[in-house]
Design an enzyme around this catalytic site. Structure first.
Site, PDB file in Angstrom:
ATOM      1  N   CYS A 288       1.513  91.030  36.283  1.00 57.02           N
ATOM      2  CA  CYS A 288       1.211  91.406  37.673  1.00 57.02           C
ATOM      3  C   CYS A 288       0.574  92.787  37.693  1.00 57.02           C
ATOM      4  O   CYS A 288       1.100  93.735  37.096  1.00 57.02           O
ATOM      5  CB  CYS A 288       2.489  91.402  38.502  1.00 57.02           C
ATOM      6  SG  CYS A 288       2.250  91.986  40.203  1.00 57.02           S
TER       7      CYS A 288
ATOM      8  N   ARG B 192       7.967  83.580  73.051  1.00 54.68           N
ATOM      9  CA  ARG B 192       8.687  83.846  71.804  1.00 54.68           C
ATOM     10  C   ARG B 192       8.925  85.338  71.537  1.00 54.68           C
ATOM     11  O   ARG B 192       9.809  85.683  70.742  1.00 54.68           O
ATOM     12  CB  ARG B 192       7.919  83.240  70.611  1.00 54.68           C
ATOM     13  CG  ARG B 192       6.540  83.872  70.411  1.00 54.68           C
ATOM     14  CD  ARG B 192       5.614  83.026  69.558  1.00 54.68           C
ATOM     15  NE  ARG B 192       4.307  83.662  69.427  1.00 54.68           N
ATOM     16  CZ  ARG B 192       3.362  83.616  70.360  1.00 54.68           C
ATOM     17  NH1 ARG B 192       3.574  82.989  71.501  1.00 54.68           N
ATOM     18  NH2 ARG B 192       2.193  84.211  70.163  1.00 54.68           N
TER      19      ARG B 192
ATOM     20  N   CYS C 158      -1.024  80.881  64.953  1.00 51.27           N
ATOM     21  CA  CYS C 158      -0.287  80.176  66.002  1.00 51.27           C
ATOM     22  C   CYS C 158      -1.133  79.968  67.249  1.00 51.27           C
ATOM     23  O   CYS C 158      -0.844  79.078  68.050  1.00 51.27           O
ATOM     24  CB  CYS C 158       1.003  80.915  66.339  1.00 51.27           C
ATOM     25  SG  CYS C 158       0.775  82.540  67.072  1.00 51.27           S
TER      26      CYS C 158
ATOM     27  N   LYS D 227       1.808  96.692  73.005  1.00 49.92           N
ATOM     28  CA  LYS D 227       3.098  96.167  72.562  1.00 49.92           C
ATOM     29  C   LYS D 227       4.023  97.268  72.078  1.00 49.92           C
ATOM     30  O   LYS D 227       5.246  97.185  72.270  1.00 49.92           O
ATOM     31  CB  LYS D 227       2.895  95.124  71.465  1.00 49.92           C
ATOM     32  CG  LYS D 227       2.350  93.805  71.967  1.00 49.92           C
ATOM     33  CD  LYS D 227       2.281  92.771  70.853  1.00 49.92           C
ATOM     34  CE  LYS D 227       1.730  91.448  71.386  1.00 49.92           C
ATOM     35  NZ  LYS D 227       1.633  90.424  70.323  1.00 49.92           N
TER      36      LYS D 227
ATOM     37  N   GLY E 217       6.038  88.032  67.431  1.00 51.73           N
ATOM     38  CA  GLY E 217       7.075  87.016  67.308  1.00 51.73           C
ATOM     39  C   GLY E 217       8.204  87.401  66.388  1.00 51.73           C
ATOM     40  O   GLY E 217       9.382  87.340  66.760  1.00 51.73           O
TER      41      GLY E 217
ATOM     42  N   ASN F  74      -1.008  88.238  58.757  1.00 49.47           N
ATOM     43  CA  ASN F  74      -2.199  87.971  57.949  1.00 49.47           C
ATOM     44  C   ASN F  74      -1.966  88.437  56.517  1.00 49.47           C
ATOM     45  O   ASN F  74      -1.172  89.350  56.264  1.00 49.47           O
ATOM     46  CB  ASN F  74      -3.428  88.652  58.554  1.00 49.47           C
ATOM     47  CG  ASN F  74      -3.339  90.165  58.509  1.00 49.47           C
ATOM     48  OD1 ASN F  74      -3.771  90.785  57.541  1.00 49.47           O
ATOM     49  ND2 ASN F  74      -2.736  90.766  59.543  1.00 49.47           N
TER      50      ASN F  74
END
Length: 270
Positions: free
Chosen positions: A245, A74, A188, A87, A42, A132
């Site tokens: 951090c 999409r 999604c 893909k 997407g 993810n």
């Protein structure tokens, strides 16, 4: 910089070249640019589409998935005839048909700790279109070690977010020290997504990548852009580097070897 635009390129990129902020020198930088796009779904579809149209000379694409018919609502670079094909191959054919100036380098694989350094190193910009948190944290950590900027994007139903992670700015872990608990953020496939939403966010990511290659404009470093498609609103929230951090703070990591990317995508305590 030695300019080498031929007559066809001067015509193709004429609307760039007449911009004072781009010009022939800027277009040359785009043609010499190398961008890695993580994901050809997407978000990745409009990113790949617009980077190729802009004349970014080398586009790497990382994805291990195949085209499904449910993607076509999409993922605009894939067609019905591509269903069942990888893909990365569908994306490669699309780019080659759109712009012969672009060298497409495909990686039909899933990025993980074993191949991240090899895949991410030596690119000018990384565009993170992953879906993810594990991948996002791995990308953040390796990109910071390699001093490569990352244009990040994410979408959910009718909303999206984008930020740019510069080597000298705050990183993804400054913004999100820990990932949500597994299963608390549906994908999604289970919640749905407005088909035009990734087009908006992907174009923002592509814009950030082009600006970085041109070394022009103000990137979204230290700023998270939130987009609500239903309300048609944009909101920007600033965030700062966390001195504690583990990736970009006062005592940063030098390698991802041994880092735990399971629950919370946390860095194991020393």
């Amino acid at each position: 910089m030695s300019l080498s635009l031929d007559a066809t390129q001067l015509d193709r990129y004429s609307r760039h070249i007449i911009l004072d902020e781009v010009g022939p020198e800027g277009q040359q930088r785009l043609l010499e640019g190398d961008v890695l796009v993580l994901g050809a779904g997407g978000l990745g579809a409009p990113v790949i589409q617009y980077l190729a149209a802009a004349g970014v000379g080398t586009i790497g694409i990382v994805d291990d998935d195949v085209v499904e018919r449910s993607n076509l609502q999409r993922q605009v670079i894939h067609a019905d005839a591509d269903v069942g094909e990888p893909k990365v191959e569908s994306a490669r054919r699309y780019v080659e048909a759109l712009n012969p100036d672009v060298d497409v380098r495909t990686h039909e694989t899933r990025l993980d700790v074993t191949n991240a350094r090899e895949l991410l190193a030596d690119h000018d910009v990384i565009v993170d279109c992953s879906d993810n948190f594990r991948t996002r944290y791995i990308v953040n950590d390796v990109a910071r070690i390699e001093s490569i900027p990352v244009a990040h994007g994410a979408i959910y139903k009718f909303e999206g977010q984008a930020t740019t992670l510069l080597p000298e700015g705050p990183c993804y872990r400054c913004l999100f020290p820990e990932a949500p608990e597994p299963g608390t953020v549906p994908d999604c496939a289970s919640t749905g997504v407005l088909g035009v939403l990734p087009g908006t966010l992907g174009c923002i990511q592509a814009t950030e990548a082009v600006k970085l290659l041109l070394e022009s404009g103000e990137p979204l470093s230290g700023r998270m852009l939130f987009y609500d498609a239903m309300g048609m609103t944009f909101e920007t929230v600033e965030y700062a580097r966390n001195p504690d951090c583990p990736v970009c703070g006062e005592d940063p990591i030098e390698t991802i070897e041994g880092i735990d990317y399971s629950d919370g995508c946390a860095i194991a305590a020393e």
